[in-house]
Scaffold this motif. Structure first.
Motif, PDB file in Angstrom:
ATOM      1  N   LYS A  75       0.808  -1.113   0.102  1.00 38.63           N
ATOM      2  CA  LYS A  75      -0.150  -0.079  -0.040  1.00 38.63           C
ATOM      3  C   LYS A  75       0.812   1.298   0.039  1.00 38.63           C
ATOM      4  O   LYS A  75       1.659   1.273   0.798  1.00 38.63           O
ATOM      5  N   LEU A  76       0.439   2.120  -1.008  1.00 42.40           N
ATOM      6  CA  LEU A  76       1.408   3.380  -1.128  1.00 42.40           C
ATOM      7  C   LEU A  76       0.428   4.360   0.067  1.00 42.40           C
ATOM      8  O   LEU A  76      -0.595   4.576   0.164  1.00 42.40           O
ATOM      9  N   ILE A  77       1.410   4.981   1.015  1.00 40.24           N
ATOM     10  CA  ILE A  77       0.590   5.771   2.143  1.00 40.24           C
ATOM     11  C   ILE A  77       1.365   7.027   2.132  1.00 40.24           C
ATOM     12  O   ILE A  77       2.832   6.886   1.893  1.00 40.24           O
ATOM     13  N   ASP A  78       0.972   8.034   2.668  1.00 41.09           N
ATOM     14  CA  ASP A  78       1.538   9.259   2.946  1.00 41.09           C
ATOM     15  C   ASP A  78       2.500   9.276   4.468  1.00 41.09           C
ATOM     16  O   ASP A  78       2.269   8.498   5.175  1.00 41.09           O
ATOM     17  N   SER A  79       3.012  10.229   4.644  1.00 44.12           N
ATOM     18  CA  SER A  79       3.518  10.255   6.102  1.00 44.12           C
ATOM     19  C   SER A  79       2.829  10.364   7.169  1.00 44.12           C
ATOM     20  O   SER A  79       3.164   9.882   8.259  1.00 44.12           O
ATOM     21  N   SER A 115       2.586   7.795   9.871  1.00 46.23           N
ATOM     22  CA  SER A 115       2.842   7.898  11.692  1.00 46.23           C
ATOM     23  C   SER A 115       1.653   7.117  12.360  1.00 46.23           C
ATOM     24  O   SER A 115       2.051   6.857  13.410  1.00 46.23           O
ATOM     25  N   LYS A 116       0.609   6.834  11.728  1.00 49.35           N
ATOM     26  CA  LYS A 116      -0.337   6.160  12.469  1.00 49.35           C
ATOM     27  C   LYS A 116       0.113   4.652  12.636  1.00 49.35           C
ATOM     28  O   LYS A 116      -0.556   4.035  13.637  1.00 49.35           O
ATOM     29  N   LEU A 117       0.904   4.057  11.876  1.00 45.30           N
ATOM     30  CA  LEU A 117       1.438   2.731  11.932  1.00 45.30           C
ATOM     31  C   LEU A 117       2.158   2.684  13.415  1.00 45.30           C
ATOM     32  O   LEU A 117       2.444   1.647  13.922  1.00 45.30           O
ATOM     33  N   LEU A 118       2.864   3.794  13.533  1.00 42.13           N
ATOM     34  CA  LEU A 118       3.853   3.755  14.716  1.00 42.13           C
ATOM     35  C   LEU A 118       2.898   3.920  16.238  1.00 42.13           C
ATOM     36  O   LEU A 118       3.716   3.792  16.947  1.00 42.13           O
ATOM     37  N   ASN A 119       1.916   4.763  16.081  1.00 42.26           N
ATOM     38  CA  ASN A 119       1.139   5.095  17.100  1.00 42.26           C
ATOM     39  C   ASN A 119       0.726   3.750  18.005  1.00 42.26           C
ATOM     40  O   ASN A 119       0.197   3.116  17.571  1.00 42.26           O
ATOM     41  N   ASP A 120       0.829   3.967  19.283  1.00 39.51           N
ATOM     42  CA  ASP A 120       0.196   3.067  20.464  1.00 39.51           C
ATOM     43  C   ASP A 120       0.806   1.652  20.114  1.00 39.51           C
ATOM     44  O   ASP A 120       0.298   0.599  20.625  1.00 39.51           O
ATOM     45  N   LYS A 121       2.221   1.375  19.591  1.00 39.83           N
ATOM     46  CA  LYS A 121       2.947   0.207  19.544  1.00 39.83           C
ATOM     47  C   LYS A 121       3.780   0.207  20.324  1.00 39.83           C
ATOM     48  O   LYS A 121       4.608   1.056  20.862  1.00 39.83           O
ATOM     49  N   ASP A 150       1.489  -7.773   9.421  1.00 46.31           N
ATOM     50  CA  ASP A 150       0.225  -6.937  10.040  1.00 46.31           C
ATOM     51  C   ASP A 150      -0.039  -5.965   9.005  1.00 46.31           C
ATOM     52  O   ASP A 150      -1.153  -5.410   8.958  1.00 46.31           O
ATOM     53  N   ALA A 151       0.931  -5.455   8.199  1.00 40.57           N
ATOM     54  CA  ALA A 151       0.714  -4.645   7.305  1.00 40.57           C
ATOM     55  C   ALA A 151       1.948  -4.481   6.043  1.00 40.57           C
ATOM     56  O   ALA A 151       3.033  -5.186   6.300  1.00 40.57           O
ATOM     57  N   VAL A 152       1.531  -4.299   5.154  1.00 40.06           N
ATOM     58  CA  VAL A 152       2.348  -4.329   3.938  1.00 40.06           C
ATOM     59  C   VAL A 152       2.502  -2.968   3.070  1.00 40.06           C
ATOM     60  O   VAL A 152       1.438  -2.503   2.697  1.00 40.06           O
ATOM     61  N   TYR A 206      11.435   8.805  11.695  1.00 32.68           N
ATOM     62  CA  TYR A 206      11.678  10.240  12.203  1.00 32.68           C
ATOM     63  C   TYR A 206      10.540  11.068  12.158  1.00 32.68           C
ATOM     64  O   TYR A 206       9.816  11.554  12.798  1.00 32.68           O
ATOM     65  N   ARG A 207      10.098  11.192  10.785  1.00 30.33           N
ATOM     66  CA  ARG A 207       8.958  12.025  10.470  1.00 30.33           C
ATOM     67  C   ARG A 207       7.720  11.674  10.885  1.00 30.33           C
ATOM     68  O   ARG A 207       6.874  12.517  11.521  1.00 30.33           O
ATOM     69  N   GLY A 208       7.636  10.133  11.110  1.00 34.30           N
ATOM     70  CA  GLY A 208       6.031   9.801  11.630  1.00 34.30           C
ATOM     71  C   GLY A 208       6.146  10.026  13.132  1.00 34.30           C
ATOM     72  O   GLY A 208       5.315  10.547  13.730  1.00 34.30           O
ATOM     73  N   PHE A 209       7.359  10.117  14.057  1.00 30.02           N
ATOM     74  CA  PHE A 209       7.226  10.353  15.241  1.00 30.02           C
ATOM     75  C   PHE A 209       6.920  11.995  15.556  1.00 30.02           C
ATOM     76  O   PHE A 209       6.537  12.546  16.503  1.00 30.02           O
ATOM     77  N   SER A 210       7.696  12.728  14.482  1.00 31.25           N
ATOM     78  CA  SER A 210       7.638  14.066  14.638  1.00 31.25           C
ATOM     79  C   SER A 210       6.035  14.581  14.494  1.00 31.25           C
ATOM     80  O   SER A 210       5.523  15.345  15.168  1.00 31.25           O
TER      81      SER A 210
END
Length: 152
Positions: free
Chosen positions: A79-83, A87-93, A115-117, A139-143
């Motif tokens: 899946k093509l996703i934006d930043s 960032s949502k993939l990083l959240n609450d993990k 879990d995700a591709v 880093y951008r996702g956490f930012s």
């Protein structure tokens, strides 16, 4: 949070090592990153057999690393996703494991068990560049998640 980047790659020094180190340092305020490069003998041997044999060898190499945490496989057909979606993939993990396959990609079964591709884009890039892009996006996702101005 713990993040493992698990890739099929020979452990050699690269011109990208200083960039990896700098990005990992930037991420360290949010998460601990471990870079795991695997290239067992059966992977090397499988490259002389076929692409299917290679994909199977990659899966075997990764299997010991896929047990705990949220697994994200990088694949050109992912899946093509934006930043912001990234960032949502990083959240609450608590633990995230990113998997970067070898030259022949990843087996369909391995992708289905993730879990995700996701895809980093429609262009083809070397594994070393992909790792740099992935680290920057982490880093951008956490930012984004922490309202840090880097992502703007």
């Amino acid at each position: 949070m713990n993040i493992d980047i698990v890739s099929i790659a020979k452990k050699d020094h690269s011109i990208y090592d200083p960039l990896y180190k700098e990005l990992t340092k930037m991420i360290s305020r949010f998460a601990k990153v471990q870079d795991i490069e695997l290239f067992p003998k059966d992977v090397a041997k499988s490259h002389t057999i076929s692409s299917n044999a290679s994909k199977q060898a990659y899966s075997r190499a990764f299997n010991g690393h896929k047990n705990k945490g949220f697994s994200i496989s990088l694949h050109p057909k992912g899946k093509l996703i934006d930043s912001f979606e990234f960032s949502k993939l990083l959240n609450d993990k608590i633990t995230i494991k990113f998997f970067i396959g070898g030259a022949y990609g990843l087996e369909e079964d391995f992708l289905k068990s993730s879990d995700a591709v996701i895809s980093l884009g429609n262009i083809t890039m070397s594994h070393k560049i992909a790792k740099a892009v992935l680290l920057e996006q982490i880093y951008r996702g956490f930012s984004i998640l922490n309202n840090h101005p880097y992502h703007k």
